[in-house]
Design a protein around this motif. Structure first.
Motif, mmCIF file in Angstrom:
data_model
loop_
_atom_site.group_PDB
_atom_site.id
_atom_site.type_symbol
_atom_site.label_atom_id
_atom_site.label_comp_id
_atom_site.label_asym_id
_atom_site.label_seq_id
_atom_site.Cartn_x
_atom_site.Cartn_y
_atom_site.Cartn_z
ATOM 1 N N UNK A 80 0.802 -1.233 0.000
ATOM 2 C CA UNK A 80 0.000 0.000 0.000
ATOM 3 C C UNK A 80 0.832 1.279 0.000
ATOM 4 N N UNK A 81 2.112 1.176 0.326
ATOM 5 C CA UNK A 81 2.945 2.383 0.336
ATOM 6 C C UNK A 81 3.051 2.993 -1.061
ATOM 7 N N UNK A 82 3.112 2.147 -2.084
ATOM 8 C CA UNK A 82 3.312 2.638 -3.435
ATOM 9 C C UNK A 82 2.013 2.792 -4.226
ATOM 10 N N UNK A 83 1.015 1.966 -3.943
ATOM 11 C CA UNK A 83 -0.228 2.022 -4.718
ATOM 12 C C UNK A 83 -1.421 1.764 -3.805
ATOM 13 N N UNK A 84 -1.710 2.696 -2.902
ATOM 14 C CA UNK A 84 -2.747 2.447 -1.892
ATOM 15 C C UNK A 84 -4.139 2.225 -2.474
ATOM 16 N N UNK A 85 -4.499 2.938 -3.532
ATOM 17 C CA UNK A 85 -5.846 2.787 -4.091
ATOM 18 C C UNK A 85 -6.029 1.417 -4.738
ATOM 19 N N UNK A 86 -4.995 0.913 -5.382
ATOM 20 C CA UNK A 86 -5.086 -0.399 -6.014
ATOM 21 C C UNK A 86 -5.149 -1.509 -4.973
ATOM 22 N N UNK A 87 -4.377 -1.351 -3.916
ATOM 23 C CA UNK A 87 -4.439 -2.329 -2.828
ATOM 24 C C UNK A 87 -5.828 -2.324 -2.208
ATOM 25 N N UNK A 88 -6.368 -1.146 -1.957
ATOM 26 C CA UNK A 88 -7.691 -1.055 -1.350
ATOM 27 C C UNK A 88 -8.756 -1.633 -2.269
ATOM 28 N N UNK A 89 -8.632 -1.432 -3.568
ATOM 29 C CA UNK A 89 -9.590 -2.001 -4.514
ATOM 30 C C UNK A 89 -9.573 -3.536 -4.435
ATOM 31 N N UNK A 90 -8.406 -4.113 -4.443
ATOM 32 C CA UNK A 90 -8.305 -5.572 -4.390
ATOM 33 C C UNK A 90 -8.835 -6.106 -3.064
ATOM 34 N N UNK A 91 -8.501 -5.406 -1.978
ATOM 35 C CA UNK A 91 -8.964 -5.823 -0.655
ATOM 36 C C UNK A 91 -10.495 -5.751 -0.575
ATOM 37 N N UNK A 92 -11.067 -4.690 -1.110
ATOM 38 C CA UNK A 92 -12.509 -4.511 -1.084
ATOM 39 C C UNK A 92 -13.220 -5.581 -1.908
ATOM 40 N N UNK B 194 -15.719 0.400 -11.016
ATOM 41 C CA UNK B 194 -15.233 1.646 -11.626
ATOM 42 C C UNK B 194 -13.727 1.608 -11.888
ATOM 43 N N UNK B 195 -13.297 2.483 -12.759
ATOM 44 C CA UNK B 195 -11.878 2.556 -13.088
ATOM 45 C C UNK B 195 -11.099 3.268 -11.980
ATOM 46 N N UNK B 196 -9.790 3.062 -11.996
ATOM 47 C CA UNK B 196 -8.895 3.638 -10.998
ATOM 48 C C UNK B 196 -7.927 4.620 -11.646
ATOM 49 N N UNK B 197 -7.600 5.659 -10.917
ATOM 50 C CA UNK B 197 -6.523 6.542 -11.358
ATOM 51 C C UNK B 197 -5.209 5.793 -11.194
ATOM 52 N N UNK C 219 -4.628 5.278 -19.446
ATOM 53 C CA UNK C 219 -3.744 5.108 -18.281
ATOM 54 C C UNK C 219 -4.533 4.961 -16.991
ATOM 55 N N UNK C 220 -5.782 5.419 -16.973
ATOM 56 C CA UNK C 220 -6.627 5.315 -15.782
ATOM 57 C C UNK C 220 -7.783 4.336 -16.010
ATOM 58 N N UNK C 221 -7.512 3.235 -16.717
ATOM 59 C CA UNK C 221 -8.581 2.308 -17.103
ATOM 60 C C UNK C 221 -8.589 1.003 -16.305
ATOM 61 N N UNK C 222 -7.682 0.825 -15.338
ATOM 62 C CA UNK C 222 -7.665 -0.415 -14.547
ATOM 63 C C UNK C 222 -8.908 -0.495 -13.663
ATOM 64 N N UNK C 223 -9.411 -1.715 -13.480
ATOM 65 C CA UNK C 223 -10.595 -1.914 -12.632
ATOM 66 C C UNK C 223 -10.366 -3.022 -11.613
ATOM 67 N N UNK C 224 -10.262 -4.268 -12.089
ATOM 68 C CA UNK C 224 -10.175 -5.408 -11.166
ATOM 69 C C UNK C 224 -9.305 -6.539 -11.675
ATOM 70 N N UNK C 225 -8.808 -6.425 -12.909
ATOM 71 C CA UNK C 225 -8.041 -7.514 -13.517
ATOM 72 C C UNK C 225 -6.588 -7.449 -13.038
ATOM 73 N N UNK C 226 -6.128 -8.497 -12.396
ATOM 74 C CA UNK C 226 -4.773 -8.510 -11.851
ATOM 75 C C UNK C 226 -3.903 -9.478 -12.634
#
Length: 283
Positions: free
Chosen positions: A61-73, A106-109, A170-177
């Motif tokens: 989460x230090x480097x990409x907190x929003x992406x970590x939170x999305x996956x956790x959620x 929704x998409x992520x920044x 560049x801001x089109x990621x959603x849930x695909x890991x």
């Protein structure tokens, strides 16, 4: 100051020749003090359960907190249950999620690079100017690149890196890991948000089917969970060597110039992505 000290330690260790002063990587790991290991926190320990077993990852989460939170959620909602690891590119990536199924996620920044006005120094520098970054090394167990000033940091695409796939935007990621396999595709650095790394279980990813077979489910995801979602007694205990420790500095030196009698030639060099961080499962 910390960086310079660790570099000096590495150089001194690599210059010694006696067996006692120049131990093998295995000896260094086996003799590392308990204080030189850290436990992966429950909230950052992610588990992908596949048909053949569990893949353990640590998110960052230090480097990409929003992406970590999305996956956790999404994991807490059971979003990934019954979805698939639908893409496998040999020696490149394994990718999972909804694929071409419609979702309302929704998409992520993007979080390609973490910016900071205050320099966040690497625990240890492995390479200066490796062609992809001004310097690369480790922060808290994660292989990263930085600008020279240390004010921009990003996780690099080493084998086992965990990232979020995106489209052309560049801001089109959603849930695909995805999880990086094989040779590190460093040309992807700073083009995708990377936010974790595999700790154990790569064998289960390598056992995935490469293409669908008639009448068989294609690489189903049984579940994705974080350890803090489990009852306390069921939470795995995983420890990794601290990359700001003396033992890790010694390990880097030993990997650059292997002291074992079998080696005829040693390069005095190691790629950052080839420097594995020791991990203990259940320790």
């Amino acid at each position: 100051m910390i960086i310079r000290l660790l570099i000096v330690v590495s150089l001194v260790l690599s210059a010694t020749t006696s067996a006692d002063d120049n131990p093998s990587p295995t000896t260094i790991i086996d003799n590392a003090d308990a204080s030189e290991w850290r436990a992966v926190t429950d909230e950052n320990l992610m588990m992908i359960t596949l048909a053949t077993g569990i893949v353990y990852l640590e998110v960052n989460p230090e480097l990409a907190p929003a992406h970590v939170e999305r996956l956790r959620s999404l994991a807490s909602q059971g979003f990934y249950r019954g979805l698939n690891m639908y893409r496998f590119v040999e020696g490149f990536v394994a990718q999972g999620g909804a694929g071409d199924k419609d979702t309302d996620v929704p998409t992520l920044k993007n979080e390609f690079v973490s910016h900071s006005e205050t320099a966040r120094p690497l625990d240890i520098v492995i390479n200066e100017d490796d062609g992809y970054s001004a310097r690369s090394g480790f922060i808290n167990g994660f292989a990263v690149g930085q600008n020279k000033q240390g004010t921009q940091t990003w996780q690099i695409h080493c084998p086992g890196a965990l990232g979020m796939a995106r489209g052309n935007g560049v801001d089109s990621a959603t849930s695909e890991f995805f999880v990086v396999l094989g040779q590190a595709p460093r040309y992807l650095d700073k083009n995708i948000s990377v936010f974790g790394r595999l700790l154990a279980g790569m064998a289960h990813i390598q056992l995935l089917q490469r293409s669908p077979k008639p009448g068989q489910p294609f690489n189903p995801i049984v579940d994705i969970q974080f350890a803090d979602q489990l009852p306390a007694k069921q939470r795995p205990v995983i420890k990794v060597m601290r990359t700001d420790s003396h033992s890790f500095a010694a390990l880097v030196a030993a990997r650059k110039n292997r002291p074992e009698a079998w080696f005829v030639t040693t390069p005095d060099y190691i790629d950052t992505c080839a420097m594995n961080v020791p991990t203990i499962i259940g320790g």
